[in-house]
Write an enzyme that holds these catalytic residues in place. Sequence first.
Site, short mmCIF file in Angstrom:
data_model
loop_
_atom_site.label_atom_id
_atom_site.label_comp_id
_atom_site.label_asym_id
_atom_site.label_seq_id
_atom_site.Cartn_x
_atom_site.Cartn_y
_atom_site.Cartn_z
N TYR A 144 42.40 32.97 37.08
CA TYR A 144 43.56 32.42 36.05
C TYR A 144 44.78 33.81 35.98
CZ TYR A 144 45.95 30.66 31.99
OH TYR A 144 46.83 30.28 30.99
N ASP A 239 46.39 41.35 39.40
CA ASP A 239 46.44 40.60 38.31
C ASP A 239 45.74 41.55 37.19
OD1 ASP A 239 46.43 37.47 36.49
OD2 ASP A 239 46.75 39.51 35.65
N LYS A 267 47.84 42.00 27.60
CA LYS A 267 46.78 42.42 26.73
C LYS A 267 46.98 43.75 26.22
CE LYS A 267 44.05 38.74 28.73
NZ LYS A 267 43.93 37.58 27.79
#
Length: 428
Positions: A144, A239, A267
Amino acid sequence: MEYKRSSELFSAAKKVIPGGVNSPVRAFSAVGGDPLFMKEAKGAYLFDEDGNKYIDYINSWGPLILGHAFEPVVSAVVEKAKKGTSFGTPTEIETSIAELAVSMVPNIDKIRFVNSGTEATMSAVRLARGFKNREKIIKFAGCYHGHSDSFLIQAGSGAVTFGTPNSPGVTAGTAKDTLLANFNDLGSVENLLKKNQGEIACIILEPIAGNMGCIPPKKGFLEGLRELCDQYDVLLIFDEVMTGFRLAKGGAQELTGVDADIVCFGKVIGGGLPVGAFAARHEIMDYLAPTGPVYQAGTLSGNPLAMAAGLAMLQELDKSPEIYKSLAEKTEYLHKGISKVLTRNNVVHTINRIGSMISVHFAEAEVMDFKSAAHGNNETFRKFFHGLLENGIYIAPSAFETWFISEALSYEDLDATIVAVDKVSKGF
Ligand code: KE4
């Protein structure tokens, strides 16, 4: 436990927010029941609106690696807010956090800040397509990368949890340029590269997958991807929205020794405020506006308040790299403790772990890709999730997520979690 106030708040929220949440995975749809509304948090603990206390293994889905309301981050944000939150002009603090990030992470000379992981990966793919003047990309089933159109093609995380791998609203025109490979399967990648020679701009992946549960790369997988990218002249995008500054100061590149061409962050880099970023060596990043032709922009990109949170977080991690050893030891301790009690209670399971990322799968076979991750027993997971919640342990409300260990967790918290797992799983 009493959840009356949360249920009242959920009813009110659903009247004015789709599904009552601002991000689908929070809605507990995969595990059933009403989501809990949190009132505050400190260190390793969440406190919901009914006054219940939880040991937190989500930590806002990764950012709070040092625990909630970490003092240096809080004071940096408070002080900065007093001087204004955003000017829409360059500010010194953006250079400060950029210089620090570049010093911590291998293979990057420049970094562009944005406001989310989605913006980071979306922009990184546009940059790769512009730099290589090619249209196709390869991603991996179950990985994702946020919710931009090019990625919602068998996405992991929320989309898979809802069992809708392809999202309505993504056009056929977009989908045709996204090719799907299988994680830990180099053959599936080489087949696509051979069939689409000269058309593929980049391969994007989570170097350690975190959206199918936690799935580390098999030995040689990332190294093989690097070789294929060099052989076919394709950019390799890591990623690292989840793994960046979490697995090591230099993230997965440092931990695995494999070099990416573009690295995406989110994050942890924002310390709990909305920050994403993407970074690469000079010649790639200088292809971005205003120096180059690839356009990318953002009103609140690099805003001083978010930069203050991110800078305080990165400074803490940079000056105390021993944190990563402590996090890995705590995660190993938790792994061994949970596995011991589940085995004793004859519960079929497998646990994946790397650094401070861990996931529990109620499956017999090793979980090493999207297909094997989907074989987990969801009914058992639902009982596991709610049983732990009842015992004051808050894990991700989906079997396709990773637990994020924070340095604020004590060994007493870990022992309490293991005891709860033992108690809950006796009834499986
Ligand atoms: P955001 O746009 O949510 O900041 O980042 C998207 C993203 C990109 N790349 C990876 C590897 C990610 O894990 C994410 C977001 N992670 C999910 C949790 N698996 C965020 C939680 C949510 O969607 O609410």
